[in-house]
Design an enzyme around this catalytic site. Sequence first.
Site, PDB file in Angstrom:
ATOM      1  N   CYS A 396       3.761  -4.140   3.479  1.00 44.65           N
ATOM      2  CA  CYS A 396       2.679  -5.017   3.932  1.00 44.65           C
ATOM      3  C   CYS A 396       1.940  -5.685   2.792  1.00 44.65           C
ATOM      4  O   CYS A 396       0.708  -5.766   2.815  1.00 44.65           O
ATOM      5  CB  CYS A 396       1.652  -4.242   4.767  1.00 44.65           C
ATOM      6  SG  CYS A 396       2.025  -4.275   6.497  1.00 44.65           S
ATOM      7  N   ASN A 397       2.647  -6.101   1.762  1.00 44.21           N
ATOM      8  CA  ASN A 397       1.969  -6.772   0.666  1.00 44.21           C
ATOM      9  C   ASN A 397       2.875  -7.852   0.094  1.00 44.21           C
ATOM     10  O   ASN A 397       3.468  -7.683  -0.966  1.00 44.21           O
ATOM     11  CB  ASN A 397       1.577  -5.748  -0.405  1.00 44.21           C
ATOM     12  CG  ASN A 397       0.554  -6.306  -1.366  1.00 44.21           C
ATOM     13  OD1 ASN A 397       0.741  -7.387  -1.902  1.00 44.21           O
ATOM     14  ND2 ASN A 397      -0.535  -5.589  -1.556  1.00 44.21           N
TER      15      ASN A 397
END
Length: 822
Positions: A396-397
């Site tokens: 999630c980055n």
Amino acid sequence: MDNIKDAMGSGYNAKVEAFRDEEYPMLKGTVYLDHAGTTPYPKSLMDLFVRDMTSNLYGNPHSGSSSSQLSTSRIEDIRLRVLQFFNADPEDFDVVFVANATAGIKLVVDALRAGPDGFDYAYHQASHTSLVGVREEARNSLCLDDRQVEAWVPGHDPFEGHTEDRPVLFAYPAQSNMDGSRFPLGWSETIRQRTKPEEKRTYTLLDAAAYVCSSPLDLSCADSAPDFTVLSFYKIFGFPDLGALIVRRQAEEVFNATKYFGGGTVDMVVCVKEQWHAPKSQFLHERLEHGTLPIHNIIALDAALDTHNRLFGTMEDVSTHTTFLHTKLDRGLRLMQHRNGMPVCSIYSPESGSQLGNGPVVAFNIRNSQGAWVSLAEIEKLATLKGFHIRTGGVCNPGGIASALALEPWEMRQNFSSGFRCGTDNDIMAGKPTGVIRASLGAMSTISDVDAFVDFIAEFYQDLTLTPALTPPTALPTRPPELCVHSISIYPIKSCGNFQVPAGVDWEVRPEGLAWDREWCLVHQGTGQALSQKRYPKMALIRPTLDFGRGELRVRYIGKVPSHLPREISIPLSKNPSLFRPPTTPGSRPSRVCGEEILAQTYVSTEINEFFSGALGVPCILARFPPGGQGKSMRHSKAHLQKHQLPLAAPAFKTPKLPGSFPGDRPPSPPDSDTERSSQERRILLSNESPILAITLPSLDALNAEVRRTGSHRGDISPDVFRANIVIAPTSRAATIEPYVEDTWSSLRIGDGGHRFEMLGSCRRCHMVCINQDTAEKSEEPFVTLSKTRRFDGKVFFGVHMAATNQAGVPTLRVGDVVVSC
Ligand SMILES: *Cc1c(COP(=O)(O)O)cnc(C)c1O
């Protein structure tokens, strides 16, 4: 270094070791290294919460009843306690309870978007996906790196040239959830000072979700604090599932533009004849907490704060301890080398002890001694088996991953269009990793966790031999060895038990595979996903028998069945349409097998579906996928030759090249594109990859010898765990067959008819091979040993894919058929 000495002398580690087993019984036998994902909750926190819930009744606030009054007063106290936890003065700040950090971000965005002119948005490139997505709501948006943030001075703001007088939101993480890098908490103040009052207003949003798990956040100076701070409590305490948006009162005006109002946020509403309402006006949180509060979650925060403090002391204590552990983990991984001097780990996190400090997170990838990347999916499978909780992938980055892995936007798009998705097995694309391994520490981590993880990486990934350990099979055998078909299995229902073809029976081989193999599957009633033994090991206990005399597939469940269900049911082999839900009725949804969308025929019989659902304890439906379908009612083989199977002369082995060194490199492909084409056209039913899967007993013997040598497993590994269609064995004891000779085969002739089979490449394995097919119990073996002895290009292989070649007549196989490599 002083930090380290303190931490060792403080007794913190010993204290945690002493209560660990009792407080975290659910982690027994495992090592928890995913604090950046979520934090395990201690047992005494749950006990305390249960005691509170069972001794008090908490009602919905906003009423005069005693239970309601009790909730109201507890929630008021806890709101204050949360502010105190962050040293924030209630004069200057308000807390809005939200579901999680993401919901806090969305509240701010909703308000800014509702303003007359919307807003412009700048975010740091290390932002979590939940911050990146804000850009879709902004008029203009920019992704900034450190340098660009530092260069943000009056007259040179990033939106220079945009003359509109619209507010700007700047958002950044206090700590990256990807690699633990920290960013200056002073940025909010700097940016505020640099924007003059007469200029358009600039607001700052600090994503503290990762940071606050292991560090104190001090909001005591309201002038320098961010306007908005978001966090999730479950990441600090493990429980409750709740988040907070902390708003600096100076920035409250932002919310004046919000239009929606929900229950609890208004003092008066008029809707008959006139449309008028009076929003609550005393506290900001009263206007933003729409509907019933998550009362019990908020009340649980009291227990969470008490327990955390009792077990771990202050956040300063936690910070000192995790900093010390981080240094140990970082050094352990950073200094590990292969015998030839190459580093084992490529680490993306800043080195411990960097200027701003670093969260207790190490993000990295592993290379073998030849410099090739090891597949993340493979590491994750092995880590799971060995009891390590870690996270792998894009975590999630998006910006953090792209900059760490030097992935260009075109590469990410190319990977996407060649089928890469978050969470799939294709994690090395075109020679580059597409994600990271993330090990993260927290308050309850100890020295032994760090040691165990470093030892694990060394045991499985550090190459201490001088010559490469995993040389591919050297030469083709000179003389065709004497082999025969030892047994034939079909698996009528995907992922369930096998049906052994009896001796003396000729079994038809079709282009899609052995007749009746993987023609049925069970699909989840809710998702339409085909069930797999990987998730539901009990599927091994579902035993189908093909009874051609009666025209039935009889299915028995040999595990424990609920008493109201039969032990066995019969399914007609007939394709009578009345058995199935009518196809293409509106709403008939596609199913999914191995991520691929398919149209299968689903059975209407509740008796059949209840039998399977009851046996497995999962709501599921039986579905059939017969040969001869078109469109989504057919599938194609995906198997292809692997690099380790190419003859030694192939350049891939002569000069192992560093992945990524040739930017234009194509992903590894089969040696000749004819094979590629024909394999794309080769049909399969519901098997994972190819029409037929074969294993050989000499290879299994070699594997068992290794497993015995390590002594970690009781008894031999059964051939069943590989779920092959054909088990090939030497015809006599005298025959000397080399293990893994199948890697070198290009085609086989089997049986008197001399039917030819083409080999389609080695079979990649996952930890499903650790499920005992008789008991449905899981163990570590043979995956652990396979990972050590059969890993090529970072992936683990055992057995071979094959298919019947196009030929006149109907090929058949029978037990005892002679097998000749040709
Ligand atoms: C976990 C995390 C988030 C998202 O938190 P949710 O609880 O999923 O809303 C955002 N930012 C960072 C830095 C995180 O670590």
